[in-house]
Design a protein around this motif. Structure first.
Motif, PDB file in Angstrom:
ATOM      1  N   GLY A  17     -60.012  70.732 -56.151  1.00  0.00           N
ATOM      2  CA  GLY A  17     -60.780  71.852 -55.839  1.00  0.00           C
ATOM      3  C   GLY A  17     -61.975  71.447 -54.722  1.00  0.00           C
ATOM      4  N   CYS A  18     -61.839  70.237 -53.876  1.00  0.00           N
ATOM      5  CA  CYS A  18     -62.849  69.786 -53.044  1.00  0.00           C
ATOM      6  C   CYS A  18     -62.664  70.683 -51.910  1.00  0.00           C
ATOM      7  CB  CYS A  18     -63.144  68.507 -52.865  1.00  0.00           C
ATOM      8  SG  CYS A  18     -61.606  67.430 -52.280  1.00  0.00           S
ATOM      9  N   GLY A  19     -61.234  71.254 -51.486  1.00  0.00           N
ATOM     10  CA  GLY A  19     -61.182  71.960 -50.294  1.00  0.00           C
ATOM     11  C   GLY A  19     -60.266  71.148 -49.342  1.00  0.00           C
ATOM     12  N   LYS A  20     -59.170  70.495 -49.992  1.00  0.00           N
ATOM     13  CA  LYS A  20     -58.453  69.637 -48.935  1.00  0.00           C
ATOM     14  C   LYS A  20     -57.410  70.531 -48.298  1.00  0.00           C
ATOM     15  CE  LYS A  20     -56.629  67.034 -52.653  1.00  0.00           C
ATOM     16  NZ  LYS A  20     -57.441  67.697 -53.495  1.00  0.00           N
ATOM     17  N   ASP A  21     -56.982  71.697 -48.690  1.00  0.00           N
ATOM     18  CA  ASP A  21     -56.142  72.617 -48.116  1.00  0.00           C
ATOM     19  C   ASP A  21     -56.903  73.252 -47.087  1.00  0.00           C
ATOM     20  OD1 ASP A  21     -57.893  73.773 -49.883  1.00  0.00           O
ATOM     21  OD2 ASP A  21     -56.720  75.634 -50.280  1.00  0.00           O
ATOM     22  N   VAL A  22     -58.161  73.339 -47.118  1.00  0.00           N
ATOM     23  CA  VAL A  22     -59.122  73.957 -46.023  1.00  0.00           C
ATOM     24  C   VAL A  22     -59.224  73.070 -44.938  1.00  0.00           C
ATOM     25  CG1 VAL A  22     -61.424  75.061 -45.287  1.00  0.00           C
ATOM     26  CG2 VAL A  22     -60.593  75.155 -47.699  1.00  0.00           C
ATOM     27  N   VAL A  23     -59.345  71.789 -45.183  1.00  0.00           N
ATOM     28  CA  VAL A  23     -59.384  70.765 -44.166  1.00  0.00           C
ATOM     29  C   VAL A  23     -58.259  70.691 -43.550  1.00  0.00           C
ATOM     30  CG1 VAL A  23     -59.437  68.198 -43.562  1.00  0.00           C
ATOM     31  CG2 VAL A  23     -60.921  69.248 -45.478  1.00  0.00           C
ATOM     32  N   ALA A  24     -56.841  70.883 -44.197  1.00  0.00           N
ATOM     33  CA  ALA A  24     -55.494  70.644 -43.386  1.00  0.00           C
ATOM     34  C   ALA A  24     -55.414  72.156 -42.611  1.00  0.00           C
ATOM     35  CB  ALA A  24     -54.485  70.897 -44.557  1.00  0.00           C
ATOM     36  N   ARG A  25     -55.819  73.213 -43.006  1.00  0.00           N
ATOM     37  CA  ARG A  25     -55.844  74.468 -42.199  1.00  0.00           C
ATOM     38  C   ARG A  25     -56.763  74.038 -40.895  1.00  0.00           C
ATOM     39  NH1 ARG A  25     -52.806  78.265 -40.506  1.00  0.00           N
ATOM     40  NH2 ARG A  25     -52.272  78.770 -42.690  1.00  0.00           N
ATOM     41  N   GLY A  26     -57.887  73.613 -41.098  1.00  0.00           N
ATOM     42  CA  GLY A  26     -58.756  73.371 -39.830  1.00  0.00           C
ATOM     43  C   GLY A  26     -58.240  72.233 -38.731  1.00  0.00           C
ATOM     44  N   ILE A  27     -57.308  71.325 -39.398  1.00  0.00           N
ATOM     45  CA  ILE A  27     -56.731  70.248 -38.474  1.00  0.00           C
ATOM     46  C   ILE A  27     -55.568  71.335 -37.457  1.00  0.00           C
ATOM     47  CG2 ILE A  27     -55.068  68.665 -38.319  1.00  0.00           C
ATOM     48  CD1 ILE A  27     -56.658  67.419 -40.840  1.00  0.00           C
ATOM     49  N   HIS A  28     -54.817  72.109 -38.281  1.00  0.00           N
ATOM     50  CA  HIS A  28     -53.825  72.795 -37.624  1.00  0.00           C
ATOM     51  C   HIS A  28     -54.461  73.803 -36.725  1.00  0.00           C
ATOM     52  CE1 HIS A  28     -50.277  75.155 -37.070  1.00  0.00           C
ATOM     53  NE2 HIS A  28     -50.861  76.076 -37.398  1.00  0.00           N
ATOM     54  N   ASP A  29     -55.311  74.619 -36.987  1.00  0.00           N
ATOM     55  CA  ASP A  29     -56.143  75.474 -36.312  1.00  0.00           C
ATOM     56  C   ASP A  29     -56.670  75.128 -35.012  1.00  0.00           C
ATOM     57  OD1 ASP A  29     -55.069  77.453 -37.896  1.00  0.00           O
ATOM     58  OD2 ASP A  29     -57.115  77.841 -39.034  1.00  0.00           O
ATOM     59  N   MET A  30     -57.359  73.708 -35.110  1.00  0.00           N
ATOM     60  CA  MET A  30     -57.918  73.112 -33.973  1.00  0.00           C
ATOM     61  C   MET A  30     -56.845  72.448 -32.961  1.00  0.00           C
ATOM     62  SD  MET A  30     -61.150  73.818 -33.827  1.00  0.00           S
ATOM     63  CE  MET A  30     -61.981  74.780 -34.871  1.00  0.00           C
ATOM     64  N   SER A  31     -55.705  72.187 -33.326  1.00  0.00           N
ATOM     65  CA  SER A  31     -54.676  71.347 -32.680  1.00  0.00           C
ATOM     66  C   SER A  31     -53.855  72.253 -31.746  1.00  0.00           C
ATOM     67  CB  SER A  31     -53.696  70.771 -33.658  1.00  0.00           C
ATOM     68  OG  SER A  31     -52.764  71.659 -34.244  1.00  0.00           O
ATOM     69  N   GLU A  32     -53.076  71.468 -30.696  1.00  0.00           N
ATOM     70  CA  GLU A  32     -52.364  72.183 -29.865  1.00  0.00           C
ATOM     71  C   GLU A  32     -51.324  72.912 -30.379  1.00  0.00           C
ATOM     72  OE1 GLU A  32     -50.777  69.175 -27.277  1.00  0.00           O
ATOM     73  OE2 GLU A  32     -52.899  69.053 -26.185  1.00  0.00           O
ATOM     74  N   ARG A  33     -50.998  72.880 -31.747  1.00  0.00           N
ATOM     75  CA  ARG A  33     -49.795  73.307 -32.453  1.00  0.00           C
ATOM     76  C   ARG A  33     -50.344  74.757 -33.205  1.00  0.00           C
ATOM     77  NH1 ARG A  33     -45.388  69.964 -33.570  1.00  0.00           N
ATOM     78  NH2 ARG A  33     -45.563  67.886 -32.729  1.00  0.00           N
ATOM     79  N   ALA A  34     -51.596  75.067 -32.992  1.00  0.00           N
ATOM     80  CA  ALA A  34     -52.224  76.221 -33.633  1.00  0.00           C
ATOM     81  C   ALA A  34     -51.504  77.603 -33.446  1.00  0.00           C
ATOM     82  CB  ALA A  34     -53.696  76.720 -33.256  1.00  0.00           C
ATOM     83  N   SER A  35     -50.570  77.565 -32.549  1.00  0.00           N
ATOM     84  CA  SER A  35     -49.571  78.954 -32.352  1.00  0.00           C
ATOM     85  C   SER A  35     -48.308  78.652 -33.098  1.00  0.00           C
ATOM     86  CB  SER A  35     -49.461  79.096 -30.803  1.00  0.00           C
ATOM     87  OG  SER A  35     -48.878  77.950 -30.184  1.00  0.00           O
ATOM     88  N   GLY A  36     -48.259  77.551 -33.477  1.00  0.00           N
ATOM     89  CA  GLY A  36     -46.944  77.272 -34.223  1.00  0.00           C
ATOM     90  C   GLY A  36     -47.142  77.739 -35.593  1.00  0.00           C
TER      91      GLY A  36
END
Length: 521
Positions: free
Chosen positions: A227-246
């Protein structure tokens, strides 16, 4: 005289052509050695401290410490006057640096040490001339020697100025790059603040680490309580990466039954096993060009862990029933609430997989350790509720925040969101949430206790009849219990499948089953 002039012009041209300081010093010493029949000639460069001389011609033994003023080099630098040193005097000197140069000069009969000083009085270094029995005063008095020395000093200063300018340009570029990187980091952290909410030091550091992780291709392991937001952290890593469009492919390793997890990950061909009436693309293939998020990686079966390790090392995998391997270019992010180090000790998690997953480890701090984020998170959840429902509370009162601060939040941010959304439902639009609508103890207060008969509403197939509802909370619980009971019946008691179909973590479903006394079918 004509020959000396001609020789001087040739030597001057040779010096002027050199575009680096080492090349200049090598050329000058070579010219002096040939022009005056010396056995050896050295050019030593003085560093900025004024205590160490360097000789690039000597390689690894190029430094001479002149901090001891009994050293002949130090004496010449201090007085600014040239000095002759005989072989006999050299033998008596026990300075290791000087003896190194003396040995490299084949122990000549005589040495001439002459400081080289610029027009501004700055000492650049020293010339060391070696000969068997030269007339040093006659040599250094010749116009050719004086001309070579003056031109050497002039070009030496030019080289230093050029080197300083290059160094300053590099320093300026490095500073500008650093400012640009810092500004980019700040902007991206500000973007993340809309989803990874909080101004505590822990959250500021987490956002910074997420941005840095996103800028790499390293595997990321996110650890933290449920419940601490690990999925939100994972989404942030994806959205900030060069793979965000993937694609970002999410796999909940705890929600998928062990027997199906391998097929879900790798895919299968038609007829690969009983019930495989058509081919299915696996989640690894779907993550090609994007991010694969393995949530609750600690629940992955041990047998599948070894197969996953091979995939992570080669990015090659074989669907069930297939002959040929496939390739998938994905970036891996994994998360777990379990203490993997203990799982490794217990033999249920592979140590080599743990190290492969945690190339860039991140830890999400539980909410109880960052209570200063409660206000920002509460207002964030109020905004989300209002946007979704079209209206809602204006904010939250200071008394309500004080009440929240006294609670430990065993369910972390997810629990806070549930509490705030329930409070929003019970707060008139435009008002602030007050302490009395914060149901902080509802989740665990009656855990394991059946609902009292006197508050149980009449139901039809487990669903409360609206006309007979006298207690909204009891009716909601009865309805929730009925839905869970029916879903478990639908999946023959398989809690993992039932939890996934309801959008719940397996642990949450287990808790609700215990709370509402719902038994597996």
């Amino acid at each position: 005289m004509q020959k000396e002039l001609h020789t001087g012009i040739d030597l001057a041209v040779a010096l002027i052509k050199q575009d680096t300081l080492p090349a200049l010093l090598n050329t000058a010493t070579s010219q002096l050695q040939k022009a005056f029949g010396l056995t050896k000639c050295w050019a030593l460069e003085l560093d900025l401290s004024g205590r160490t001389l360097h000789c690039g011609q000597l390689g690894d033994t190029s430094e001479f410490d002149c901090s001891d003023f009994s050293h002949p080099f130090a004496h010449v630098l201090q007085t600014g006057q040239p000095r002759e040193l005989t072989r006999a005097a050299s033998y008596r000197l026990d300075h290791p640096g000087f003896q190194t140069l003396f040995d490299a000069s084949d122990r000549p009969r005589s040495l001439w040490l002459e400081p080289l000083t610029g027009h501004d009085g700055r000492t650049l270094g020293m010339l060391v001339l070696c000969g068997e029995d030269p007339d040093w005063h006659n040599i250094v008095g010749q116009p050719l020697y004086t001309g070579i020395k003056q031109l050497l000093v002039h070009q030496w200063i030019s080289q230093l100025q050029s080197r300083d300018q290059v160094w300053q340009r590099r320093l300026l570029k490095r500073s500008l790059d650093h400012l640009h990187d810092a500004e980019t980091l700040r902007q991206r952290c500000n973007q993340l603040a809309h989803t990874l909410v909080g101004n505590s030091e822990a959250m500021v550091n987490l956002r910074t680490q997420v941005v840095r992780a996103a800028g790499s291709q390293l595997a990321v392991l996110i650890q933290g309580e449920t419940g601490c937001g690990k999925d939100v952290v994972a989404r942030g890593i994806h959205d900030m990466s060069e793979r965000a469009s993937g694609p970002m492919v999410v796999v909940n390793c705890a929600a998928i039954p062990d027997t199906l997890l391998e097929s879900e990950l790798f895919g299968h061909t038609k007829g690969a096993f009983s019930g495989a009436d058509q081919a299915k693309e696996g989640l690894l293939a779907q993550a090609n060009g994007g991010t694969l998020f393995l949530d609750e990686i600690g629940d992955m079966p041990l047998a599948l862990q070894s197969k996953l390790l091979r995939v992570l090392e080669s990015r090659q995998f074989r669907p069930l029933g297939a002959r040929d391997e496939q390739h998938s270019d994905f970036r891996l992010v994994a998360a777990t609430h379990q203490p993997l180090q203990q799982s490794i000790e217990d033999g249920i998690f592979r140590r080599d997989l743990f190290y492969r997953l945690s190339q860039f480890p991140l830890r999400v701090i539980p909410l109880r350790e960052r209570s200063e984020d409660l206000e920002a998170l509460s207002r964030h959840f109020i905004r989300l509720y209002t946007q979704r429902e079209g209206n809602g509370p204006l904010g939250i009162s200071s008394h309500a925040l004080h009440t929240l601060a006294a609670y430990s939040f065993p369910g972390n941010v997810r629990e806070l969101r549930n509490i705030i959304e329930l409070a929003c439902l019970q707060t008139p639009a435009g008002d602030d949430i007050q302490p009395e609508v914060l149901r902080l103890d509802d989740l665990f207060a009656d855990m394991g206790q059946p609902m009292p008969a006197e508050v149980e509403p009449k139901t039809m197939d487990g669903v409360p009849v609206a006309d007979d509802i006298r207690d909204l909370k009891a009716a909601a619980q009865a309805f929730e219990a009925a839905v869970i009971r029916e879903r478990l019946r639908q999946y023959s008691g398989n809690r993992a499948q039932a939890a996934e179909s309801l959008g719940l973590p397996k642990r949450t479903l287990a808790h609700k089953c215990l709370k509402y006394q719902v038994t597996d079918v």
